[in-house]
Design an enzyme around this catalytic site. Structure first.
Site, PDB file in Angstrom:
ATOM      1  N   SER A 131       0.846  -1.188   0.000  1.00  0.00           N
ATOM      2  CA  SER A 131       0.000   0.000   0.000  1.00  0.00           C
ATOM      3  C   SER A 131       0.888   1.248   0.000  1.00  0.00           C
ATOM      4  O   SER A 131       1.691   1.406  -0.913  1.00  0.00           O
ATOM      5  CB  SER A 131      -0.979  -0.039   1.173  1.00  0.00           C
ATOM      6  OG  SER A 131      -2.028   0.884   0.999  1.00  0.00           O
ATOM      7  N   ASP A 206      -8.468  -5.514  -6.084  1.00  0.00           N
ATOM      8  CA  ASP A 206      -8.204  -4.479  -5.083  1.00  0.00           C
ATOM      9  C   ASP A 206      -9.136  -3.293  -5.319  1.00  0.00           C
ATOM     10  O   ASP A 206      -9.102  -2.664  -6.378  1.00  0.00           O
ATOM     11  CB  ASP A 206      -6.744  -4.027  -5.185  1.00  0.00           C
ATOM     12  CG  ASP A 206      -6.282  -3.211  -3.990  1.00  0.00           C
ATOM     13  OD1 ASP A 206      -7.119  -2.520  -3.377  1.00  0.00           O
ATOM     14  OD2 ASP A 206      -5.077  -3.244  -3.686  1.00  0.00           O
ATOM     15  N   HIS A 238      -7.134  -6.007  -1.494  1.00  0.00           N
ATOM     16  CA  HIS A 238      -5.989  -5.177  -1.111  1.00  0.00           C
ATOM     17  C   HIS A 238      -5.021  -5.898  -0.169  1.00  0.00           C
ATOM     18  O   HIS A 238      -3.814  -5.732  -0.296  1.00  0.00           O
ATOM     19  CB  HIS A 238      -6.492  -3.897  -0.459  1.00  0.00           C
ATOM     20  CG  HIS A 238      -5.414  -2.878  -0.217  1.00  0.00           C
ATOM     21  ND1 HIS A 238      -4.596  -2.407  -1.231  1.00  0.00           N
ATOM     22  CD2 HIS A 238      -5.014  -2.240   0.912  1.00  0.00           C
ATOM     23  CE1 HIS A 238      -3.735  -1.529  -0.732  1.00  0.00           C
ATOM     24  NE2 HIS A 238      -3.967  -1.411   0.557  1.00  0.00           N
TER      25      HIS A 238
END
Length: 273
Positions: A131, A206, A238
């Site tokens: 991320s 995601d 994700h």
């Protein structure tokens, strides 16, 4: 009646020490293999590095994956630089209009300070993240290949204009008023500067950092003729909640790191750094 604990016991025990390193006295965790003999180890930075999340905290659960990598023969370093919470508003607001260089500078600064006290081989340094951490990992090899010799960028933001406006406008402002901070923090214009091994990993399902982020960086790297690896994960969101996917994902990352750090070549700092 007492509640029964059904949680599985972790298979690793963190061998971690906590410090304050660098000019910013960034919170830093250093993890070494158990019973290490003191010889220099290849280094793996394992940060998040962005707003809203602290990685260097006094809980064993935080460092389980980092320790697993340490037990494979790495010195793992986790750094909370400027922008991360827990140090007051001034520390967090240091990334206003720049989510890139203050964060990256603190990683480099604290890493070098950590090497003064721990057996870190700074000629073999990799970085992995997910991320925001994936963004930071890709940024690191693009902007500072003199420090970072390989990177794994998982579900990375590659251009902040593609991320949620409620998040990006808090830090980078309104792009319709001033698009400068967005241009300055995008990874796409840096594609032609890649000289280090880079592995992109992204779940195609995601819905937080959409897969278009990694797809467009891969496309830019291809257009620039820069070799890289891209692992798309079909049906994965994700945080890769599927147990088998998560396990094999770590094994693939380990294989990539071992190969990338086996034969490190010198690099120069790009002109933008």
């Amino acid at each position: 009646p007492a509640l029964q604990a059904l949680a599985q016991q972790p298979l690793v025990t963190p061998n971690v020490t906590l410090h304050r390193y660098g000019a910013q006295r960034s919170a830093t965790a250093v993890l070494l293999p158990h019973h290490h003999d003191g010889s220099p180890l290849p280094v793996l930075l394992d940060p998040y590095g962005g707003p809203h999340a602290q990685r260097v905290v006094s809980t064993n659960q935080t460092f389980l994956t980092s320790q697993w990598f340490a037990d494979q023969g790495f010195a793992v370093v986790v750094i909370d630089g400027r922008g991360t919470p827990g140090r007051g508003s001034q520390y967090e607001r240091a990334v206003l209009h720049d989510l890139a260089m203050p964060v990256l500078d603190d990683q480099v600064d604290a890493l070098r300070a950590a090497a003064d006290e721990h057996p870190l081989d700074l000629t073999r340094v990799a970085i992995r993240g997910w991320s925001f951490g994936g963004y930071l990992a890709a940024l690191a090899v693009l902007r500072r290949p003199d420090v970072f010799h390989a990177a794994i960028a998982g579900a990375p933001v590659t251009d902040w204009r593609l991320y949620d406006t409620h998040y990006t406008e808090r830090y980078l402002g309104d792009p319709t008023v001033d698009a400068g901070p967005y241009a300055a923090t995008s990874l796409l214009p840096l594609a032609d500067e890649l000289t280090r091994p880079l592995l992109l990993i992204h779940g195609l399902a995601d819905d937080n950092v959409v897969a278009a982020h990694s797809l467009q960086l891969s496309s830019a790297l291809m257009a620039a003729g820069r070799r890289h690896e891209f692992l798309p994960l079909a049906g994965v969101s994700h945080m890769t909640p599927q147990e088998v996917v998560a396990e094999n994902n770590l094994l693939i990352q380990l294989e990539f790191l071992q190969a990338a750090l086996r034969d490190v070549q010198p690099a120069t700092v790009p002109s933008r750094a």
